[in-house]
Design an enzyme around this catalytic site. Structure first.
Site, mmCIF file in Angstrom:
data_model
loop_
_atom_site.group_PDB
_atom_site.id
_atom_site.type_symbol
_atom_site.label_atom_id
_atom_site.label_comp_id
_atom_site.label_asym_id
_atom_site.label_seq_id
_atom_site.Cartn_x
_atom_site.Cartn_y
_atom_site.Cartn_z
ATOM 1 N N ASP A 124 39.810 39.383 52.706
ATOM 2 C CA ASP A 124 39.713 38.089 52.028
ATOM 3 C C ASP A 124 40.121 37.013 53.052
ATOM 4 O O ASP A 124 39.306 36.579 53.852
ATOM 5 C CB ASP A 124 40.651 38.176 50.818
ATOM 6 N N LYS A 136 34.763 39.113 52.082
ATOM 7 C CA LYS A 136 34.541 37.775 51.493
ATOM 8 C C LYS A 136 34.640 36.767 52.631
ATOM 9 O O LYS A 136 35.698 36.160 52.834
ATOM 10 C CB LYS A 136 35.659 37.449 50.501
HETATM 11 P P1 IMP Z 1 43.726 39.232 52.690
HETATM 12 O O1 IMP Z 1 45.026 39.550 53.358
HETATM 13 O O2 IMP Z 1 43.713 37.853 52.076
HETATM 14 O O3 IMP Z 1 42.520 39.517 53.517
HETATM 15 O O4 IMP Z 1 43.645 40.113 51.401
HETATM 16 C C1 IMP Z 1 43.538 41.443 51.429
HETATM 17 C C2 IMP Z 1 44.099 42.030 50.164
HETATM 18 O O5 IMP Z 1 44.032 41.145 49.017
HETATM 19 C C3 IMP Z 1 43.255 43.211 49.807
HETATM 20 O O6 IMP Z 1 43.746 44.386 50.410
HETATM 21 C C4 IMP Z 1 43.387 43.240 48.296
HETATM 22 O O7 IMP Z 1 44.532 43.960 47.948
HETATM 23 C C5 IMP Z 1 43.584 41.821 47.878
HETATM 24 N N1 IMP Z 1 42.333 41.202 47.412
HETATM 25 C C6 IMP Z 1 41.669 40.166 47.949
HETATM 26 N N2 IMP Z 1 40.584 39.847 47.236
HETATM 27 C C7 IMP Z 1 40.553 40.709 46.195
HETATM 28 C C8 IMP Z 1 39.648 40.883 45.080
HETATM 29 O O8 IMP Z 1 38.640 40.199 44.895
HETATM 30 N N3 IMP Z 1 39.981 41.884 44.227
HETATM 31 C C9 IMP Z 1 41.073 42.668 44.368
HETATM 32 N N4 IMP Z 1 41.918 42.550 45.389
HETATM 33 C C10 IMP Z 1 41.668 41.575 46.306
#
Ligand code: IMP
Length: 189
Positions: free
Chosen positions: A105, A133
């Site tokens: 994300d 994403k």
């Molecule tokens: P980042 O550190 O923002 O890249 O987020 C990664 C973590 O956020 C992932 O391992 C998920 O646990 C959670 N996450 C981000 N987007 C989603 C989603 O749409 N559904 C469920 N979990 C998400």
């Protein structure tokens, strides 16, 4: 199976996911055909379903290990602070490491993982991510094997949760916006 009320629509059905996981497994098996010691590291909890399906389709010998992280979130918004809550059982030094993650994300989680593992001097370090994403990226991270690119929506199922719910839905679905915009709190990955 009845689709829960909180679900807006199914984004990726079981057959679509299974076909893509098979393609990823074939590609990884070809790329690691000569690797002596491959270890898949699943990021708990979200990657457990993806890892189980992927690992069982690999045709090369490999080990499986897990790591658990906690990121402080407000509702569905990542705050960027990542904390290690459970480390791998075995050392990764000198081994071929493939990090298996459910979704990227903002990129903070994968960036933290890559920095952590790089410091331990693996023979190689790559990433396999089911969902990306790209619109939400805050920090650039390399994705070596990617399942699907998705829009900026909150998805659940196939291991992914919202407040620890919906993880065991067999498909990946978009959660209704009113469900994830009304709540706040800390979540685990
Ligand atoms: P980042 O550190 O923002 O890249 O987020 C990664 C973590 O956020 C992932 O391992 C998920 O646990 C959670 N996450 C981000 N987007 C989603 C989603 O749409 N559904 C469920 N979990 C998400």
């Amino acid at each position: 199976m009845k689709v829960p009320d909180a679900i807006e629509r199914v984004l990726l059905d079981e057959e679509t996911i299974a076909a893509r996981v098979q393609e990823l497994a074939a590609q990884i098996s070809a790329d690691y055909a000569d690797a002596e010691d491959l270890v898949l590291i699943g990021v708990l909890k979200g990657a457990f379903v993806f890892l189980a399906d992927l690992a069982r389709r690999l045709t090369v010998p490999h080990h499986v290990d897990f790591i658990a992280l906690s990121s402080y979130n407000r509702g569905a918004v990542s705050m960027g602070a990542v904390r290690l809550i459970m480390d791998t059982r075995a050392s990764v030094t000198g081994r071929h490491v493939l990090v298996v993650e459910d979704i990227v994300d903002t990129g903070y989680t994968l960036d933290y993982l890559l920095r952590t593992f790089r410091a331990r001097q693996p023979a190689s370090l790559r990433t396999c991510v089911l969902l990306n994403k790209p619109e939400r990226r805050r920090i650039e991270v390399p994705i070596d094997y990617l399942g699907f690119e998705i829009p900026d929506v909150w998805v659940v199922g196939y291991g992914l949760d919202y407040a620890d719910r919906f993880r065991t839905l067999p498909y990946i679905a978009v959660l209704k916006r009113e469900v994830y915009e009304q709540r706040s709190g800390g979540t685990e990955n």
